[in-house]
Design an enzyme around this catalytic site. Structure first.
Site, mmCIF file in Angstrom:
data_model
loop_
_atom_site.group_PDB
_atom_site.id
_atom_site.type_symbol
_atom_site.label_atom_id
_atom_site.label_comp_id
_atom_site.label_asym_id
_atom_site.label_seq_id
_atom_site.Cartn_x
_atom_site.Cartn_y
_atom_site.Cartn_z
ATOM 1 N N LYS A 116 -27.689 27.536 129.214
ATOM 2 C CA LYS A 116 -26.443 27.348 129.960
ATOM 3 C C LYS A 116 -26.262 25.847 130.206
ATOM 4 O O LYS A 116 -27.218 25.153 130.543
ATOM 5 C CB LYS A 116 -26.507 28.120 131.283
ATOM 6 C CG LYS A 116 -25.195 28.073 132.078
ATOM 7 C CD LYS A 116 -25.284 28.946 133.339
ATOM 8 C CE LYS A 116 -23.950 28.945 134.100
ATOM 9 N NZ LYS A 116 -23.992 29.779 135.315
ATOM 10 N N SER A 133 -20.285 33.209 136.034
ATOM 11 C CA SER A 133 -20.008 31.972 135.329
ATOM 12 C C SER A 133 -20.812 31.783 134.051
ATOM 13 O O SER A 133 -20.447 30.946 133.225
ATOM 14 C CB SER A 133 -20.293 30.794 136.266
ATOM 15 O OG SER A 133 -21.676 30.715 136.563
ATOM 16 N N SER A 152 -23.506 35.373 138.896
ATOM 17 C CA SER A 152 -23.182 34.717 137.632
ATOM 18 C C SER A 152 -24.113 35.024 136.465
ATOM 19 O O SER A 152 -23.811 34.673 135.326
ATOM 20 C CB SER A 152 -23.116 33.198 137.829
ATOM 21 O OG SER A 152 -21.914 32.843 138.466
#
Lengths: 485, 484
Positions: A76, A152, A176
């Site tokens: 990420k 997210s 997330s």
């Protein structure tokens, strides 16, 4: 090869069935082919990836490889990685090349010898539940490209679901990891707060943020988690918890397991199709020998409002460093210093980030602090106490991860409150600092449904065991989108 | 005509003498090239986190113990949010609601000589925080430069109650605090480098009024002289304002040493809302009794304890004891002198250090640590006064010779210059007789009741003895002869 589990990939590398360079090339090629449409990665650096893979092959040949050495993963883009552009999904950091490694990056790559395939797309500064707030554009859900992958950690979820990577990292401040895992048919784990170091993980809300693995199965998550955890003296909130093997209990039978079903997670507000899949999972757990206990988390309805005070408060301060002075974006034309600040931050941040900075600054301001921030902290303690009470009568808590399956791109983008409610079942876990998982438990209208499992503090191994036994009995987690070969 | 009372409270930032910064491992050494002592944490790169330097906490505990304060079992770091280019994170990590040190007091000596009095100032609190960097506005062709070497340097902010009633008391407090933080080794006290700087909160009120007047805060005073000048100016300004019918508005002001005036920096209306909240990156600071006891064990004898010992063991007056414990260097010097001269000479030693040595240092603009005469040399000299080898007057000559490095010891100088006192009463008697015979006018005047004439005769005898005659013997013999 692209559908293999991490254990199988490790085996293939160990037996020289495939080299890390070949394996990494395979995934890089898939990224090159599919990413233009999915937009799951924001940075890919073939040269760097292949250099890491070559180094891993040397370790494998020398017999100094760890269990996951040579296996490629997606990171990420919230984790700072030396020499890599690290954007956090923001225009503010679109040109920021990190001069240092996050602890997670150091552990997974330098120590464990895994290979980074690239940096995945995400909601800007991890603020969002659909990946639509990213400066680099939305990510498409591989199950239905008109729909969001969740957020997210939407880029990580889409990348793994489309098999552009065997596994990925995510971070979870209010859901997330778990919500995108649910929407993309993945297994995702948010560990106990403090188990995974936050050093080098760009902060959204410091007291809630926690990194964790996203993969195809509980077993893969356990192996990944083994490489991510550990006390870090550079993170004062890191917990000095003894090192454990999270895969050790995977195969334990579930007979006698007490599953708590909070009535608040089974009421209104959840799609009936989602609930049907969750009920089917409960039936499966009973077949596996578990019993269910009705419990209550009486303050859980306060979790979203408390969260949307505490998280923006911390974020408003955490994001102050993005001021155009030392690095990152600076507005091209400005008059004086204040003008530079205002233009830089007005242009560098997207609408959702600005909304949360404004909320955060408001709730911390003189005259409002007690009514909002302190009150939210009190609620936070009540919510944590609810869980302490609940775990007196059960071993794990079960419910839906998200009230709906993946929604349409743009469907909730104009309505922040509707968007915030997609994390209604996940947020309380962050407020309490507990470990939580999402695992695939069926489909509704062709879209994946996620089952949430919540454990007591440090109960990651138990959660993974509960998830793994379910995945031994079901094949939901092995389903792939139709067009993913 | 209204009588005005001045009320002053002081906030002091003492830079703590740690090797590394309060939340990072970067060096705190002064004077390095700009931005060479700023690591990823000091630069506030994305993702970095603060880790508390325990040595800074040691310093705070030391201070708390030295002033008899309560060291908080639990204190909390908070973020003070504001934007400025030399504040890399956009917030300063400080302590707000729960500081590490609460209460305490400092006893100070105000004024000198007969007018000297003791004053006890109560402290409100002391808390740990990080310093900001520096903005450099010159040499950048209209732009500003930022040096982050100082960013993250540990500070102890020490807040007094509004207990001071004059600029002299304020300066005495600042000096006592300055001496104390150096004494306990937590701050180098270098005011030019900004290691010790004061903000003075000043207000005035009619004498007898219970409520305080509206205060204005004078920021960043980095010398005792500026502290005094700034307060004196500010007090007069406030009195003038009130007497001319205007109201004092709460404000922050700066002192301009060139004009000697204070000028407004910002009013209360444009004061920041700092949006303080507990820093979620740092756990509450928990200090157990074992930590406190360890630090207590490492503390040197404190000025107050030393003062009491000087009075009880050495028989000094309270004023002398206070003066000699004004700094560790001075008390060390004094104690080393007494060690050589002997406890019986404790009082003369005090006079020599406080008067003669201090005057000489002052003349050459030297600090006591740089005195050319060592305590061993001075002690040796005082021994020779005590055993009547030389008189006090001759001793001053010997001291000057030692100061100029003419010899290594007082004894050498006494020998070389033949300064040994004449104590042989026969020799003195013959000198006295000679002088009486040669000065009949003085003798007559003395006998007529003029005391001054006696002093003239003493002077004549001493002159004849080249200053070496024991003055007491000279006095006695003269009186005896004149009485005949």
């Amino acid at each position: 090869m692209i559908h293999k589990s991490l254990k199988e990939l490790a085996q293939a590398l160990a037996t020289r069935e495939i080299s890390s360079v070949e394996l990494s090339t395979l995934f890089l090629d898939r990224i090159a082919r599919h990413n233009p449409d999915l937009n799951a990665f924001v940075t890919v650096d073939r040269e760097k990836t292949l250099a890491m893979a070559a180094a891993a092959d040397v370790r494998i040949a020398a017999g100094t490889a760890g269990p996951l050495t040579g296996i490629p993963i997606a990171q990420k883009d919230i984790f700072c990685a030396e020499g890599w552009t690290t954007t956090c999904g923001s225009k503010m950091l679109a040109n920021f090349v990190s001069p240092y490694d996050a602890t997670v990056i150091d552990k997974m790559h330098r120590q464990a010898g895994m290979v980074a395939l690239g940096k995945t797309n995400m909601d800007e500064f991890a603020m969002g539940s659909s990946n639509e707030t990213s400066y680099f554009g939305p990510v498409k859900n591989p199950w239905d490209r008109t729909r969001v992958p969740g957020g997210s950690s939407g880029g990580s979820a889409a990348a793994v679901a489309a098999r552009l990577a065997p596994a990925a990292t995510g971070t979870d401040t209010g859901g997330s990891i778990r919500q995108p895992a649910a929407l993309c048919n993945l297994t995702g784990l948010k560990p106990t707060y403090g188990v995974v170091s936050r050093y080098g993980m760009i902060a959204f809300a410091s007291s809630l943020d926690q990194g964790g693995p996203m993969a195809a199965s509980a077993e893969d998550c356990a192996l990944l988690l083994n490489t991510m955890v550990g006390f870090d003296e550079r993170d004062s909130t890191s917990l000095d918890h003894p090192v454990e093997d999270y895969a050790r209990d995977l195969a334990q039978p579930l007979a006698g397991l007490r599953i708590g079903l909070p009535k608040e997670f089974f009421g209104e507000g959840c799609d009936a199709t989602v609930m049907a899949a969750v009920q089917e999972a409960i039936a499966e757990y009973r077949r596996l020998g578990a019993t269910t206990v009705d419990i209550s988390l009486p303050n859980s309805h306060l979790s979203v409002p408390a969260y949307y005070v505490i998280a923006p408060a911390e974020a408003s301060s955490n994001l102050s460093r993005f001021d155009g002075v030392r690095y990152g974006y600076r507005a091209p034309d400005y008059g004086n210093l204040d003008d530079m600040y205002m233009k830089t931050r007005a242009q560098g941040f997207g609408a959702e980030v600005k909304r949360r900075i404004l909320i955060g600054a408001y709730v911390l301001s003189h005259g409002y602090y007690d009514a909002y921030y302190l009150q939210a902290q009190r609620i936070r303690r009540l919510i944590a106490n609810d869980f302490v009470e609940a775990f007196k009568s059960c071993d794990v808590i079960l419910g839906p991860t998200s009230p709906s399956t993946a929604f349409k791109l743009g469907e909730k983008a104009a309505d922040p409150v509707q968007m915030y409610l997609s994390d209604i079942y996940t947020i309380a876990v962050n407020l309490a600092g507990l470990p939580g998982m999402s695992i695939p438990c069926g489909f509704a209208g062709g879209l994946p449904v996620g089952l949430q499992l919540i454990g007591d503090y440090f109960a990651e191994a138990r959660l993974l065991n509960v998830a793994h036994r379910y995945q031994q009995a079901t094949d939901w987690h092995q389903r792939r989108p139709a067009d993913i070969a | 005509m209204t009588q005005w009372e001045v009320v002053i409270g002081i906030e002091t930032h003492a830079q703590l003498a740690t090797v590394s910064k309060i939340f990072s491992g970067a060096s705190t050494a002064f004077g390095a090239a700009p931005n060479t002592q700023a690591c990823a944490v000091d630069l506030a790169l994305p993702g970095v986190l603060p880790v508390l330097n325990k040595k800074a906490v040691d310093c705070a505990i030391r201070f708390g113990l030295a002033i008899g304060a309560q060291v908080a079992a639990k204190s909390v770091f908070a973020r003070k949010n504001y934007f400025y280019p030399d504040l890399p994170k956009g917030y300063q990590i400080s302590q707000m609601d729960l500081p590490v040190v609460v209460g305490g007091q400092i006893t100070l000596q105000v004024g000198a000589g007969d007018k000297a009095y003791e004053k006890v100032v109560t402290l409100t609190r002391a808390h740990l925080e990080e310093d900001a960097g520096k903005s450099l506005h010159e040499d950048f062709h209209g732009k500003s430069g930022i040096d982050l070497n100082r960013a993250g340097t540990p500070l102890l902010e020490i807040v007094s109650e509004p207990d001071m009633r004059s600029s002299d008391e304020a300066v005495a407090y600042a000096r006592a605090l300055h001496a104390l933080v150096r004494w306990i080794g937590i701050c180098d006290g270098n005011m030019q480098e900004g290691s010790f700087r004061c903000d003075a909160n000043v207000s005035v009120r009619p004498k007898g009024q219970a409520e305080f007047g509206t205060r204005r805060e004078i920021k960043n005073l980095n010398s005792f002289r500026f502290l005094k000048e700034a307060i004196d100016y500010e007090v007069q300004w406030q009195i003038n304002e009130i007497e001319e019918g205007r109201k004092i508005q709460q404000a922050t002001v700066l002192f301009d040493p060139d004009s000697g005036e204070t000028r407004m920096m910002r009013s209360k209306e444009d004061a920041h809302d700092y949006r303080y909240f507990p820093d979620p990156d740092l756990l509450p600071l928990v200090i157990g009794s074992d930590w406190i006891e360890r630090v207590r064990g490492e503390l040197p004898e404190l000025p107050q304890q030393k003062r009491e010992r000087f009075i009880s063991e050495l028989g000094l007056s309270a004023y002398d004891a206070a003066t000699l414990t004004a700094s560790q260097e001075m008390s060390d010097y004094y104690e080393a002198t007494v060690t050589v001269a002997g406890k019986a000479s404790a009082k003369p030693c005090a006079n020599w250090v406080m008067v003669d040595l201090a005057a000489r240092l002052n003349k050459d603009g030297l600090e006591i640590a740089a005195a050319p005469v060592s305590p061993q040399q001075l002690g040796g000299l005082i021994q020779r006064i005590a055993d009547n080898t030389i008189s006090n007057n001759i001793a001053k000559k010997v001291f000057e010779a030692l100061w100029n490095g003419e010899a290594a010891t007082a004894d050498e100088i006494i020998d070389k210059q033949g300064l040994k006192q004449i104590t042989d009463s026969g020799a003195i008697e013959s000198l006295v007789e000679e002088v009486l015979a040669a000065n009949p006018v003085n003798v007559a005047e003395y006998r007529a009741g003029k005391e001054k004439a006696f002093n003239a005769l003493v002077g004549q005898v001493m002159k004849a003895a080249k200053g070496k005659a024991n003055p007491q013997q000279v006095n006695e013999l003269l009186k005896k002869k004149l009485a005949v």
